[in-house]
Structure formats: C-alpha cells, structure tokens
Design an enzyme around this catalytic site. Structure first.
Site, PDB file in Angstrom:
ATOM      1  N   GLU A  86      -4.385  -9.778   1.876  1.00  0.00           N
ATOM      2  CA  GLU A  86      -3.457  -9.860   3.011  1.00  0.00           C
ATOM      3  C   GLU A  86      -3.547 -11.175   3.775  1.00  0.00           C
ATOM      4  OE1 GLU A  86      -5.221  -7.234   2.144  1.00  0.00           O
ATOM      5  OE2 GLU A  86      -3.985  -5.410   2.256  1.00  0.00           O
TER       6      GLU A  86
ATOM      7  N   HIS B  89     -13.966 -29.349  21.316  1.00  0.00           N
ATOM      8  CA  HIS B  89     -14.733 -28.567  20.349  1.00  0.00           C
ATOM      9  C   HIS B  89     -16.199 -28.435  20.763  1.00  0.00           C
ATOM     10  CE1 HIS B  89     -15.966 -27.901  15.854  1.00  0.00           C
ATOM     11  NE2 HIS B  89     -15.913 -26.780  16.528  1.00  0.00           N
TER      12      HIS B  89
ATOM     13  N   GLY C 229      -8.584 -23.956  13.215  1.00  0.00           N
ATOM     14  CA  GLY C 229      -9.935 -24.122  12.715  1.00  0.00           C
ATOM     15  C   GLY C 229     -10.375 -22.994  11.807  1.00  0.00           C
TER      16      GLY C 229
ATOM     17  N   GLY D 237       0.849  -1.180   0.000  1.00  0.00           N
ATOM     18  CA  GLY D 237       0.000   0.000   0.000  1.00  0.00           C
ATOM     19  C   GLY D 237       0.884   1.229   0.000  1.00  0.00           C
ATOM     20  N   SER D 238       0.277   2.379   0.040  1.00  0.00           N
ATOM     21  CA  SER D 238       1.044   3.622  -0.082  1.00  0.00           C
ATOM     22  C   SER D 238       2.059   3.785   1.043  1.00  0.00           C
ATOM     23  CB  SER D 238       0.084   4.810  -0.096  1.00  0.00           C
ATOM     24  OG  SER D 238      -0.762   4.788   1.054  1.00  0.00           O
TER      25      SER D 238
ATOM     26  N   HIS E 202      -0.476  -3.506   4.904  1.00  0.00           N
ATOM     27  CA  HIS E 202      -0.833  -2.106   4.731  1.00  0.00           C
ATOM     28  C   HIS E 202      -1.711  -1.619   5.874  1.00  0.00           C
ATOM     29  CE1 HIS E 202      -1.772   1.687   2.998  1.00  0.00           C
ATOM     30  NE2 HIS E 202      -3.015   1.390   2.661  1.00  0.00           N
TER      31      HIS E 202
ATOM     32  N   GLU F  12       3.741   1.699   2.621  1.00  0.00           N
ATOM     33  CA  GLU F  12       4.846   0.731   2.603  1.00  0.00           C
ATOM     34  C   GLU F  12       5.871   1.034   1.507  1.00  0.00           C
ATOM     35  OE1 GLU F  12       1.833   0.023   4.674  1.00  0.00           O
ATOM     36  OE2 GLU F  12       1.398  -0.606   2.635  1.00  0.00           O
TER      37      GLU F  12
END
Length: 542
Positions: free
Chosen positions: A64, A294, A416, A42-43, A87, A45
C-alpha cells in the site's frame, strides 16, 4: 481546475434502473478525468470493481505504501487529484508513511479504504477499521466515513474539492463494503475555484521592500514549481537582480540551476542559513517555509539588519514563521501582482555562484565517487528528462553534479520519509509518457519500496532506476556526529551488505546491470536510458 457538468446527463443517469452508489461514483470520477485507480485490493474493496468499466484502468501496487507513492507521483505530474483505493485498517496502516509524505508534498489525492459491511460493525468484525476516519489523521486535510451509503458520492465530491483547494493535499473516505450496491441519486458536480489571491496591501509591502533593498535575495520552495510560477519567479529575480537560494528540504526544482542568479541550496541549519544569507537586506521566501530546520540551533533566525518576507499558499506555514511579514495566497498570482508594479532601476548583477569542479575518475581498484557518477549521468541524459530522487546522504552531491534546468523535471519528497520516490517514478512515468524518467535512488531507500519495480515492469514503463550502492545507511552514519558520536565509532544498524539489486530487478520483471568500473559507467547509462523497458543500474559508489 474548474469543474462543470451537464444537467441533462445527470437526469439521464437518474432514469436508469438500479442506479447505485457504484454508478454514481464511477460517473463522477469519469467526469473529473480520474479514470486511473491506484490500489492493492482486499476483500472489502471488491464490490467497487464488479463490472469494471473498460475506460478505467487499475494501477496495481504490491504494497500500500507503493500504491500511495505511485499516486503521489502521478498527481504531482498531472496537477490533478489521483484516486487511491486501500484495504481497511491494515492497508491504511501500511500506506501511512507515504500518506505523511503526500501531506508534506501538498499532493491532491482522494484516498478511499474499504470497511466491513455496516450490519457487521456492531460485532467488531475481522479486518474492520474502528474509528476509520481517525486513523489517517493528522496527515490528511479531511476524512470521513459517511453516515449513509447514499452519502458516499457527495462525500467523495467534497473530498475532491478539499484536496484540490490550496494548500492541496490528501483526503480520506472510508466506505463500507455493502454501500456500493445501494440505490443512489447521481451527483451533479459544481464549479469551484481553487486558487485565492494574497492580500494586496501585504503584497505591496513586499514589493516596496524589494524595490528599496540594497541586496535582495529570494528563497524558493517547492510551491513555486507546484503552483506553475517558475517563469514568474525567474522574471521577478531578474527584475530585482536578486540572488536565488533553494529552501531546505524542497521536493521540487523551482529555479533553473544554470541561471546566473542561482546561488545554491540552503542547509536545514539555522546558523548556517543566517551565514549564507548574511549579505542580503531583504529576504523573500517564495513558496517556501521560513525556514525548515533539521537540527537544533540558536541565535537569530535571519541576519542582523535584514528583513524577511514570505508568500505562501498555506496559512499554517505562515503562522509558525518566527519573524517577518507573510502574504498568504496563490504563488503564481502573487508574483504576477509583484511583476505588475512599476518597473524599477536595474541593479548591478551579483557575482555568479562558482560551478563545481569536474570530479576526478577513481584510481585503479577504488570505487567511483557519487560526484563522478552524477556528473556522468548529467553528461549523458537529456536535460528535459525527469529526475525522481531519493538518496538523502548523497543529496548535496547530487545537487552539485546533477543540476536541473527546467520546470517539472525534478521530484523528491518534502517529508524526509523513505520509500516515496521509487514508486513515485512509476506515477510520474504514467503521467508523462512522452518524457524519459530517471530515478536516482540510494540502496537503503530502494528497499523501502522495492515492489515498485514490479509495477514498472507490469506497466512496461521505460524507467531507468539508478541505484547508488554504498552498502550502508550513509545519512545516519554522517548524521551521527551531530549526536556526539566520535569519528570512526560504530553506528548500530546502518550496514547494508550483500544486497543484489540486479537479482531483485530480474525477480520483479525488470532488466538489470551492475556497474563497478567507472570507465564503463557512461556507456552503461546511455544504454539504460535508451532501453525500451524498465531497467535497474546498480552503481557501486564509495
């Protein structure tokens, strides 16, 4: 891993004119061997990548969560921390599902995110991250936004040490965009040991209990394979003639599934676990939680008359175990100490677990079963190939018909959370170019991270993606009975008709084939495994 550095190199770097944060960070990453950066830019980075060094590569993911999944697979397969660049707030938000999975997988990963320039932060600028260090919590081991630009390299070094310290896991550093060009001294990396030994007295208690047991059992978890303790655990099981179960929700294979002592997989249900472990008076959970559930259960946590012992690298897991004696420390070192004890008289070997029957081919006009598909895949693949799996509803069948025999040849998520394994297969293939990687993915799971196909194609990785297409979220339909649904009652939002994975594969730059005829599956899989480029095999299953 232990890190050393050259003081002379650091002095030479310091003498260079205009030595900046970018120079210091690139030099540090190079010295650590972290020359692959996984990202979706992104800008904020962009300043990191100006004058990008030729010995570095940028592994692009189109979303991402895909980026973090790729980095997770790569870090697990290399046993070294990976470097991720996201970003700002939106990018970290997109990535959170697989950050959560990386935390549960205990995957070492340095996650960085851009931030707007420091001079703008007081004005609540567009795309900035408010309280940036808080955003990924609690699913990172440590996070910060350095107080000064010149603190960024030291913060990243600290992040590396924390990520690699057991229990390993992701860390997070937010870096304002204008930090990269600020003057900065080079950083000197330190020698740091990352493994700690368990308490010898506690290990002695465990050893005494195993020696005295009438019928001991081991329950192995992902930390065995993650911690390079496979051979030691096999030797310990053989010494005690202990049956070996796999802990619920384990993301790695930690014991050869063709071994005579292999007893199968424990379900994440308290009563059923107690039933399966009922014949054993000493239960040793090695590299595993004791135990992961679970669904809600009742009654005792272990069988009457048995004792529970645990060796785990994570003190938090040891703390919440409801019963038993726990040793906290490195799995391999702990098992080695147990093996160093005086040898005991051999017990009689327990009965071997019966093998699953060969599944029948479907009748004319019927779809093939998952059992048939996995048995066919097992018959044509190299046993040393790597399986990366994410097909939750089919997992018990996969465990029966696609057995794993070797260390570091099976990966899935411990969390999971869906959307991990398709991009993780890309990361594993990058890390292990000498191995064939086969990703076995459910059709519902595939749609959480389908963009990973583009990265596989862009990197020209010969991954075979086997999509088990049952046209539904079968895990939810199967699980609905736990919550009182009647047989045949509709479960809203679980049907997945009309998804064309061959078209999706081709749209992302991969080859693809559709298999509906069971008699053609073996030949199709053989061709796909031999294919020099990434290929998707869409398999229609019942």
């Amino acid at each position: 891993m232990q890190v050393t550095t050259s003081h002379q190199t650091a002095l030479a770097q310091a003498e260079q004119p205009n030595h900046t944060v970018r120079h210091a960070v690139i030099a540090m990453l190079r010295e650590l061997g972290m020359t692959r950066i996984f990202g979706n830019p992104g800008s904020t980075e962009l300043p990191l990548f100006r004058d990008y060094p030729e010995d570095f590569s940028y592994e692009l993911g189109l979303q991402e969560a895909v980026v973090v999944g790729m980095a997770d697979g790569y870090a697990q397969a290399t046993r070294q921390a990976s470097f991720v660049n996201l970003h700002s707030a939106a990018g970290v938000g997109h990535a959170m599902a697989n950050i959560f999975t990386a935390f549960k997988n205990r995957t070492p990963m340095i996650i960085t995110a851009g931030q707007q320039a420091r001079s703008l932060l007081q004005f609540d600028p567009f795309l900035h991250s408010r309280d940036a260090a808080e955003l990924p919590k609690p699913y990172v081991k440590w996070s910060c936004e350095p107080a000064r630009a010149e603190d960024v390299p030291q913060a990243l070094a600290r992040a590396y040490y924390i990520a690699m310290q057991e229990p390993r896991g992701p860390v997070f550093v937010s870096i304002p965009a204008d930090d990269w060009d600020k003057p900065c001294e080079p950083i000197t990396l330190r020698h740091v040991g990352f493994e700690a030994r368990a308490n010898p007295h506690t290990l002695s208690l465990i050893g005494d209990a195993l020696d005295a047991a009438r019928s001991p059992a081991l329950v192995v978890g992902a930390a065995v394979d993650r911690g390079q303790a496979w051979d030691e655990v096999v030797a310990l099981a053989e010494r005690h003639q202990a049956r070996v179960f796999v802990a619920p929700m384990s993301g790695r294979c930690s014991f050869p599934e063709d071994h005579p002592l292999f007893a199968g997989f424990l379900p994440a249900m308290r009563e059923r676990m107690v039933e399966l472990l009922g014949a054993h008076d000493a239960i040793f959970a090695v590299g595993a939680a004791a135990f992961t559930y679970h669904v809600e259960g009742a009654g005792p946590f272990i069988p009457a008359g048995s004792e529970l012992f645990q060796l785990i690298e994570d003190p938090a897991i040891a703390a919440w175990a409801p019963v038993g004696t726990a040793a906290v420390g490195n799995i391999r070192l702990g098992v080695q100490e147990l093996l160093a004890r005086p040898h005991i008289t051999q017990r009689q070997a327990p009965a071997r677990k019966p093998t699953a029957p060969v599944p029948a081919a479907p009748a004319a006009g019927e779809r093939m079963s998952v059992a048939f598909a996995m048995h066919t895949l097992a018959s044509v693949r190299d046993p040393l190939s790597i399986i990366v799996e994410e097909a939750p509803s089919s997992r018990p069948t996969i465990q029966s018909y696609l057995p794993i025999f070797h260390s570091e040849t099976f990966f899935t998520m411990c969390s999971g959370g869906l959307g991990h394994s398709m991009p993780a297969a890309v990361g594993v293939a990058l890390a292990k170019p000498e191995k064939k990687v086969i990703a076995v993915i459910g059709d519902g799971s595939a749609m959480y991270a389908i963009q990973a196909l583009w990265s596989a194609a862009n990197l020209r990785l010969p991954i075979t993606f086997v999509i088990l297409k049952n046209r539904r979220y079968a895990a939810l339909q199967d699980f609905s009975k736990v919550f009182g649904y009647r047989d045949g009652e509709k479960v809203e939002g679980t049907e997945l008709p009309d998804i064309n994975f061959v078209a999706l594969a081709k749209g992302h730059g991969c080859d693809g084939m559709h298999v509906e005829d069971a008699s053609q599956l073996a030949l199709a899989l053989q061709a796909a495994i031999a294919h020099p480029r990434p290929i998707v095999v869409e398999v229609e299953v019942a």
